[in-house]
Design a protein around this motif. Structure first.
Motif, PDB file in Angstrom:
ATOM      1  N   CYS A   1      24.682  64.780  67.084  1.00 28.10           N
ATOM      2  CA  CYS A   1      24.398  63.444  67.618  1.00 28.10           C
ATOM      3  C   CYS A   1      23.450  62.610  66.773  1.00 28.10           C
ATOM      4  N   GLY A   2      22.739  63.221  65.834  1.00 25.39           N
ATOM      5  CA  GLY A   2      21.797  62.437  65.035  1.00 25.39           C
ATOM      6  C   GLY A   2      20.780  61.738  65.914  1.00 25.39           C
ATOM      7  N   VAL A   3      20.586  60.437  65.692  1.00 24.73           N
ATOM      8  CA  VAL A   3      19.589  59.685  66.455  1.00 24.73           C
ATOM      9  C   VAL A   3      20.101  59.233  67.818  1.00 24.73           C
ATOM     10  N   GLY A   4      21.305  59.694  68.194  1.00 32.17           N
ATOM     11  CA  GLY A   4      21.777  59.508  69.560  1.00 32.17           C
ATOM     12  C   GLY A   4      22.496  58.223  69.883  1.00 32.17           C
ATOM     13  N   GLU A   5      22.931  57.490  68.883  1.00 32.23           N
ATOM     14  CA  GLU A   5      23.577  56.199  69.153  1.00 32.23           C
ATOM     15  C   GLU A   5      24.780  56.346  70.086  1.00 32.23           C
ATOM     16  N   HIS A   6      25.604  57.367  69.855  1.00 34.83           N
ATOM     17  CA  HIS A   6      26.791  57.550  70.696  1.00 34.83           C
ATOM     18  C   HIS A   6      26.425  58.097  72.070  1.00 34.83           C
ATOM     19  N   THR A   7      25.486  59.032  72.110  1.00 37.75           N
ATOM     20  CA  THR A   7      25.049  59.585  73.391  1.00 37.75           C
ATOM     21  C   THR A   7      24.478  58.482  74.274  1.00 37.75           C
TER      22      THR A   7
END
Length: 162
Positions: free
Chosen positions: A48-54
């Motif tokens: 998810c990385g920095v969570g943009e999609h979440t």
């Protein structure tokens, strides 16, 4: 990719600034998938990385868990969700060995699979198969084009045939 990059490379990238794939919002392809109803049931945002999609999918009312191997990325994701006023969930997890994470109805992989070497791609595919419920969906986006920043395998668009 000949060798899967070490996790420390990603931790450093998330600590030191914004890696080039951080675009301050969901990838347009992910937003289109969401608009088309492609996310159902419990959703995993793998890598998810920095969570943009979440954050985006949670804001739309989906039950989403963002998972990343980078502690620095997950810390930034949690901070981003708080700043956005979204009650998003995140966890640190090794996506090559995600025991205890599933099952999920939908898995989103936006730019994780292509980072693994061939052996780890096979391990990851097996791990995903163990996370997705029968009849579930995996949406895999693997960006890499000739002439762009080369990180992972590079695909010449001239080789693609519809």
């Amino acid at each position: 990719m000949d060798v899967t990059p070490p996790l420390s490379r990603f931790d450093r990238g998330y600590r030191d600034g914004d890696p080039p794939w951080v675009i301050e919002g969901p990838q347009p392809a992910v937003a289109r998938l969401a608009a088309d109803g492609a996310f159902t049931g419990a959703v995993l945002d793998a890598g998810c990385g920095v969570g943009e999609h979440t954050i985006h999918l949670t804001r739309l009312g989906h039950d989403v868990l963002g998972a990343d191997g980078s502690r620095a990325a997950v810390a930034r994701a949690r901070g981003g969700a708080t700043a956005a006023g979204v009650d998003a969930r995140f966890t640190v997890a090794d996506m090559l060995d995600p025991a205890g994470l599933g099952p999920f109805d939908t898995v989103l992989d936006s730019a994780l699979f292509h980072l693994f070497d061939a052996g780890d791609q096979a391990r990851y595919a097996r791990a995903l198969a163990g996370l997705v419920r029968p009849g579930g969906s995996v949406h895999l986006l693997a960006p890499a084009v000739t002439g762009g920043p080369e990180f992972g395998p590079v695909i010449d668009p001239g080789l693609h045939t519809p």
